[in-house]
Design a protein around this motif. Structure first.
Motif, PDB file in Angstrom:
ATOM      1  N   MET A   1     -63.716  52.870  51.495  1.00 36.30           N
ATOM      2  CA  MET A   1     -64.915  53.496  52.030  1.00 36.30           C
ATOM      3  C   MET A   1     -65.467  52.612  53.123  1.00 36.30           C
ATOM      4  SD  MET A   1     -68.575  53.431  49.686  1.00 36.30           S
ATOM      5  CE  MET A   1     -69.853  54.217  50.835  1.00 36.30           C
ATOM      6  N   ALA A   2     -64.844  51.361  53.224  1.00 38.58           N
ATOM      7  CA  ALA A   2     -65.374  50.484  54.398  1.00 38.58           C
ATOM      8  C   ALA A   2     -64.652  50.905  55.830  1.00 38.58           C
ATOM      9  CB  ALA A   2     -65.185  49.274  54.012  1.00 38.58           C
ATOM     10  N   GLN A   3     -63.744  51.711  55.708  1.00 38.03           N
ATOM     11  CA  GLN A   3     -63.143  52.170  57.065  1.00 38.03           C
ATOM     12  C   GLN A   3     -64.048  52.908  57.953  1.00 38.03           C
ATOM     13  OE1 GLN A   3     -60.106  50.984  57.762  1.00 38.03           O
ATOM     14  NE2 GLN A   3     -60.536  51.818  60.025  1.00 38.03           N
ATOM     15  N   TRP A   4     -64.711  53.703  57.566  1.00 38.34           N
ATOM     16  CA  TRP A   4     -65.656  54.747  58.236  1.00 38.34           C
ATOM     17  C   TRP A   4     -66.802  53.864  58.473  1.00 38.34           C
ATOM     18  CZ3 TRP A   4     -70.680  55.456  57.297  1.00 38.34           C
ATOM     19  CH2 TRP A   4     -71.098  55.486  55.981  1.00 38.34           C
ATOM     20  N   LEU A   5     -67.216  52.765  57.751  1.00 40.52           N
ATOM     21  CA  LEU A   5     -68.254  52.003  58.106  1.00 40.52           C
ATOM     22  C   LEU A   5     -67.973  51.083  59.138  1.00 40.52           C
ATOM     23  CD1 LEU A   5     -70.928  51.501  57.086  1.00 40.52           C
ATOM     24  CD2 LEU A   5     -70.136  49.877  55.569  1.00 40.52           C
ATOM     25  N   ASP A   6     -66.656  50.503  59.052  1.00 37.83           N
ATOM     26  CA  ASP A   6     -66.247  49.734  60.337  1.00 37.83           C
ATOM     27  C   ASP A   6     -66.203  50.212  61.519  1.00 37.83           C
ATOM     28  OD1 ASP A   6     -65.885  47.559  58.785  1.00 37.83           O
ATOM     29  OD2 ASP A   6     -63.713  47.896  58.236  1.00 37.83           O
ATOM     30  N   THR A   7     -65.798  51.480  61.521  1.00 40.29           N
ATOM     31  CA  THR A   7     -65.808  52.138  62.846  1.00 40.29           C
ATOM     32  C   THR A   7     -66.951  52.723  63.449  1.00 40.29           C
ATOM     33  OG1 THR A   7     -63.719  53.486  62.024  1.00 40.29           O
ATOM     34  CG2 THR A   7     -64.898  54.614  63.762  1.00 40.29           C
ATOM     35  N   VAL A   8     -68.096  52.985  62.564  1.00 37.70           N
ATOM     36  CA  VAL A   8     -69.318  53.239  63.005  1.00 37.70           C
ATOM     37  C   VAL A   8     -70.167  52.027  63.362  1.00 37.70           C
ATOM     38  CG1 VAL A   8     -71.717  53.951  61.994  1.00 37.70           C
ATOM     39  CG2 VAL A   8     -69.464  55.114  61.364  1.00 37.70           C
ATOM     40  N   CYS A   9     -69.856  50.940  62.652  1.00 38.87           N
ATOM     41  CA  CYS A   9     -70.901  49.741  62.979  1.00 38.87           C
ATOM     42  C   CYS A   9     -70.255  48.727  63.958  1.00 38.87           C
ATOM     43  CB  CYS A   9     -71.169  48.855  61.604  1.00 38.87           C
ATOM     44  SG  CYS A   9     -72.432  50.041  60.715  1.00 38.87           S
ATOM     45  N   HIS A  10     -69.007  48.862  64.253  1.00 37.31           N
ATOM     46  CA  HIS A  10     -68.256  47.742  65.022  1.00 37.31           C
ATOM     47  C   HIS A  10     -68.991  47.606  66.434  1.00 37.31           C
ATOM     48  CE1 HIS A  10     -65.221  45.512  66.971  1.00 37.31           C
ATOM     49  NE2 HIS A  10     -65.198  46.558  68.224  1.00 37.31           N
ATOM     50  N   SER A  11     -69.548  48.545  67.247  1.00 31.90           N
ATOM     51  CA  SER A  11     -70.237  48.075  68.391  1.00 31.90           C
ATOM     52  C   SER A  11     -71.491  47.431  67.957  1.00 31.90           C
ATOM     53  CB  SER A  11     -70.507  49.337  69.079  1.00 31.90           C
ATOM     54  OG  SER A  11     -71.374  50.337  68.489  1.00 31.90           O
ATOM     55  N   PHE A  12     -72.253  47.827  66.933  1.00 25.53           N
ATOM     56  CA  PHE A  12     -73.354  47.075  66.585  1.00 25.53           C
ATOM     57  C   PHE A  12     -73.131  45.689  66.367  1.00 25.53           C
ATOM     58  CE2 PHE A  12     -76.287  45.844  63.142  1.00 25.53           C
ATOM     59  CZ  PHE A  12     -77.636  45.893  63.964  1.00 25.53           C
ATOM     60  N   ASP A  13     -72.112  45.426  65.452  1.00 24.90           N
ATOM     61  CA  ASP A  13     -71.683  44.174  64.878  1.00 24.90           C
ATOM     62  C   ASP A  13     -71.416  43.345  66.119  1.00 24.90           C
ATOM     63  OD1 ASP A  13     -71.929  44.822  62.264  1.00 24.90           O
ATOM     64  OD2 ASP A  13     -69.528  45.145  61.766  1.00 24.90           O
ATOM     65  N   PHE A  14     -70.665  43.826  67.085  1.00 19.86           N
ATOM     66  CA  PHE A  14     -70.096  43.127  68.179  1.00 19.86           C
ATOM     67  C   PHE A  14     -71.333  42.763  69.136  1.00 19.86           C
ATOM     68  CE2 PHE A  14     -68.419  42.543  72.659  1.00 19.86           C
ATOM     69  CZ  PHE A  14     -67.469  41.631  72.210  1.00 19.86           C
TER      70      PHE A  14
ATOM     71  N   LEU B   1     -73.032  39.707  67.262  1.00 21.57           N
ATOM     72  CA  LEU B   1     -72.355  38.359  67.378  1.00 21.57           C
ATOM     73  C   LEU B   1     -72.319  38.088  68.922  1.00 21.57           C
ATOM     74  CD1 LEU B   1     -69.530  39.531  64.763  1.00 21.57           C
ATOM     75  CD2 LEU B   1     -71.454  37.901  64.531  1.00 21.57           C
ATOM     76  N   GLU B   2     -72.267  38.802  69.822  1.00 22.18           N
ATOM     77  CA  GLU B   2     -72.344  38.252  71.279  1.00 22.18           C
ATOM     78  C   GLU B   2     -73.437  37.864  71.578  1.00 22.18           C
ATOM     79  OE1 GLU B   2     -70.584  40.069  75.365  1.00 22.18           O
ATOM     80  OE2 GLU B   2     -71.978  41.562  74.072  1.00 22.18           O
ATOM     81  N   ALA B   3     -74.710  38.358  70.995  1.00 18.07           N
ATOM     82  CA  ALA B   3     -76.023  37.946  71.322  1.00 18.07           C
ATOM     83  C   ALA B   3     -76.214  36.380  70.727  1.00 18.07           C
ATOM     84  CB  ALA B   3     -77.257  38.886  70.801  1.00 18.07           C
ATOM     85  N   ILE B   4     -75.776  36.331  69.677  1.00 17.91           N
ATOM     86  CA  ILE B   4     -75.772  34.896  68.993  1.00 17.91           C
ATOM     87  C   ILE B   4     -74.957  33.836  69.602  1.00 17.91           C
ATOM     88  CG2 ILE B   4     -75.260  33.787  66.823  1.00 17.91           C
ATOM     89  CD1 ILE B   4     -75.902  36.299  65.241  1.00 17.91           C
TER      90      ILE B   4
ATOM     91  N   ALA C   1     -64.934  43.889  55.245  1.00 20.29           N
ATOM     92  CA  ALA C   1     -64.477  42.684  55.818  1.00 20.29           C
ATOM     93  C   ALA C   1     -65.430  42.407  56.532  1.00 20.29           C
ATOM     94  CB  ALA C   1     -63.057  42.908  56.312  1.00 20.29           C
ATOM     95  N   ARG C   2     -65.674  41.062  56.814  1.00 16.04           N
ATOM     96  CA  ARG C   2     -66.446  40.519  57.723  1.00 16.04           C
ATOM     97  C   ARG C   2     -65.874  40.681  59.201  1.00 16.04           C
ATOM     98  NH1 ARG C   2     -70.562  36.352  56.523  1.00 16.04           N
ATOM     99  NH2 ARG C   2     -71.010  36.347  54.002  1.00 16.04           N
ATOM    100  N   PRO C   3     -66.823  40.893  60.078  1.00 17.13           N
ATOM    101  CA  PRO C   3     -66.162  40.791  61.527  1.00 17.13           C
ATOM    102  C   PRO C   3     -65.212  39.696  62.242  1.00 17.13           C
ATOM    103  CG  PRO C   3     -68.297  41.509  61.423  1.00 17.13           C
ATOM    104  CD  PRO C   3     -68.130  40.891  60.235  1.00 17.13           C
ATOM    105  N   TYR C   4     -64.030  39.862  62.446  1.00 18.80           N
ATOM    106  CA  TYR C   4     -63.373  38.869  62.954  1.00 18.80           C
ATOM    107  C   TYR C   4     -62.660  37.936  61.976  1.00 18.80           C
ATOM    108  CZ  TYR C   4     -65.742  40.522  67.179  1.00 18.80           C
ATOM    109  OH  TYR C   4     -66.174  41.077  68.175  1.00 18.80           O
ATOM    110  N   THR C   5     -62.340  38.606  60.949  1.00 16.73           N
ATOM    111  CA  THR C   5     -61.484  37.762  59.802  1.00 16.73           C
ATOM    112  C   THR C   5     -60.256  38.443  59.668  1.00 16.73           C
ATOM    113  OG1 THR C   5     -62.239  39.188  57.942  1.00 16.73           O
ATOM    114  CG2 THR C   5     -63.736  37.244  58.372  1.00 16.73           C
TER     115      THR C   5
END
Length: 96
Positions: A1-14, A17-20, A90-94
């Protein structure tokens, strides 16, 4: 189930993380100690549990303390028993 969520949220996650990361670089580590302290309060919910117990000790705030402890228990059940296994993202960048 997380595969589509990873695809949809990747740019938001990035972006988050880049702002932090950029904030940390711009402050030259000034807030490192503060963020480590905040993180230590949130580890395993110990800070919120301590707050609930402290509020529970005083008669004036006893109901609030009970509400905090109940909310922690319900939140942990909903999150750890239902949502995490359902999404299993999975958490980003793990790297596994």
């Amino acid at each position: 189930m997380a595969q589509w969520l990873d695809t949809v949220c990747h740019s938001f996650d990035f972006a988050i993380l880049e702002a932090i990361h950029n904030f940390a670089l711009s402050t030259n580590g000034v807030f490192d100690w503060f963020m480590l302290f905040i993180t230590s309060l949130a580890n395993d919910g110990l800070g919120m549990i301590a707050l609930g117990l402290i509020l529970f000790c005083f008669k004036r705030t006893r109901k609030t303390g009970m509400a905090v402890l109940f909310a922690i228990a319900v939140g942990a059940l909903i999150t750890n028993v239902t949502l995490k296994p359902l999404v299993y993202r999975a958490r980003p960048y793990t790297h596994e």
